[in-house]
Design an enzyme around this catalytic site. Sequence first.
Site, PDB file in Angstrom:
ATOM      1  N   ASP A 500       0.854  -1.186   0.000  1.00  0.00           N
ATOM      2  CA  ASP A 500       0.000   0.000   0.000  1.00  0.00           C
ATOM      3  C   ASP A 500       0.888   1.233   0.000  1.00  0.00           C
ATOM      4  OD1 ASP A 500      -2.983   0.969   0.779  1.00  0.00           O
ATOM      5  OD2 ASP A 500      -1.500   2.211   1.789  1.00  0.00           O
ATOM      6  N   ILE A 501       0.531   2.234  -0.829  1.00  0.00           N
ATOM      7  CA  ILE A 501       1.295   3.490  -0.859  1.00  0.00           C
ATOM      8  C   ILE A 501       1.011   4.258   0.427  1.00  0.00           C
ATOM      9  CG2 ILE A 501       1.653   5.668  -2.069  1.00  0.00           C
ATOM     10  CD1 ILE A 501       0.867   4.294  -4.642  1.00  0.00           C
ATOM     11  N   GLU A 543      -4.960   2.309  -3.888  1.00  0.00           N
ATOM     12  CA  GLU A 543      -3.503   2.426  -3.911  1.00  0.00           C
ATOM     13  C   GLU A 543      -2.826   1.143  -3.469  1.00  0.00           C
ATOM     14  OE1 GLU A 543      -4.919   4.287   0.044  1.00  0.00           O
ATOM     15  OE2 GLU A 543      -5.615   4.056  -2.011  1.00  0.00           O
TER      16      GLU A 543
END
Length: 620
Positions: A500-501, A543
């Site tokens: 995950d960003i 994301e």
Amino acid sequence: MRNKNFRFVFTLYFIIFGITIALFGSLVGYKIQMIDIQERIDKNAEEVAFNKKNNLFKPIIDKMDAMVFALSKSQILFDYLQNPDSHNTLAMDQLFLTITMSDKQVMQARFIDAEGKEKIRVDRLNESSLPFIVDSAKLQDKSTRDYFQIVRTLPNETIWHSKLDLNIENGKVEVPFRPTIRIATPIYHNGTFKGIVIVNMLTNNLLSSIRTSAVFEHYIIDKEGNIIIAPDDTLSWSKYTGKQNELTDIFPNETSKILSGTYTGKDFYTFPLNDVLHNDDDAILILKPKAQYEYSLVLSNIQSAILVVILSILVSIPLALYASITPSKLQKALLVSNSELKRFAGIIDKYVVTVTTKTNSIITAVSSAFEKVTGYDRDELIGRKINLIKHPDTSQQFHNALWRTIENGEKWQGEVKNIRKDGHEYWLEQTIIPIQNDNGEITSYVSVATDITDKKELEKISVIDQLTGIFNRRKLSDSLQSEVNKAHRYHRPLSVLIMDIDHFKRINDTYGHQCGDFALTTVAALLSKHIRDSDIVGRYGGEEFMVICPETQITAAVSVGEKLREAIAQYDFGIIGHITISIGVAELKEEDTLETIVKNSDNCLYTAKHNGRNQVVAES
């Protein structure tokens, strides 16, 4: 009464009866035919309008749109934007020259930078001349032109169409008239406006083909009622010639109906063109039945009625016509059958992709549909080998298996990827049948195929995430289920990484969604670059990304995760700066299913987030 009198009376009775039936039937038929004539004209108007819009106008406009879009997405253009040195400038010149040479209707192709200055320009003097690159000293400032001011405000990947206008040189309309349309799109790089790509298309031939018809008079007007084209050239381009009231003169008391764009009636028909030509003209196509055409239909109806009367009278004399009844029926049936065979053969040639080759693969015959799908003319195909259209990606092993099948006299069926003359690929669902002579020797091969290119594109779209260009969640789920099944069946290791960003919402809120999309696409590219050949990467949602690592234990998967985390952390995302990702890693256990291994990976990702982000967390 003598036999001869009976003969006369019955003959006269049959003649009178036949005439009565013929007159009544002809009158009824005439009335029905008059109704049918109007319906036929209505149907012809719909068919003509559909053909003009979708088979003449739309393909050309779509082709020009595609040309502009292709220029805007060219790697050569982006290389030039990053470094406009002499090498990249020359490459741009050649690119625009090649595009202009590809279609004689393209009169000009340009790249105008963000300040409105022409940087690349290719011109063509007329349709019969070759295009040429305009010297840099002659390039002009177009920053004040309306088309530049409009296009520079448009969103990325928007295609803009100008109005249909006449070519103006030195402030005067060029004579003879040279109607043109401009097609343009803005260029953005890293979210910054860099200029526009614009193509000028000469529409003389297009407009001439639109207004050519043996049945209707064709007019095209704009939303203000100005005549753009008309059957009489002196009425065309009324806003340039000063003939502002010609529409009212041609269609008195009908102007409001015409400008509505949806009128259908006895005297004329209107069809909007804004679904094909997206510009400010809001152009309308008007079809007005030619008086000669209507007269010919009515005259044909009258002639048919008279012919029915005459034939009915003749039929009333049974002894005279008896001998001709059976031969007439047979002849009529023969003509109808022959006509049907010709029509059917024409349909096959036009719509069925067929090719015949000798045993040495030399092409001997092709259908028109085959010419269309390959892009080659018949003369370019006959006498050439069929491997002319072989796609370089298709393995030799595949072709060897195909030839082994047909050389053994067996029918081959399958899907084949080929390459067109212009370099584009296409797909055929193909059946190849060996043709044998009386001795059982194979003399040729006949291929019958269906173009399934669109189907293949849909299959590709269904598994690819449209923003990032990597696998979507659906494809990831299918791939993971397959890998889970194989790992359980063969007792092989399998690991899954979910990442995950970090602080992605902050990126969107601070820099905007375009920068957020840029971050997603760049992360996807970096992941694709740094995973192993055996790994599978895709966008899991928002994301979040997933990497599936077949034949991989958790320690090796952690190493893969660290490699990916470092690659992201070290990359400069421009205006965003540096961003990080958090990664959760889980290995498939004997009791695990697809759902549980994903849940385990997700739990590890949550832990990585909770522990401060920018780290890889694996199951204990």
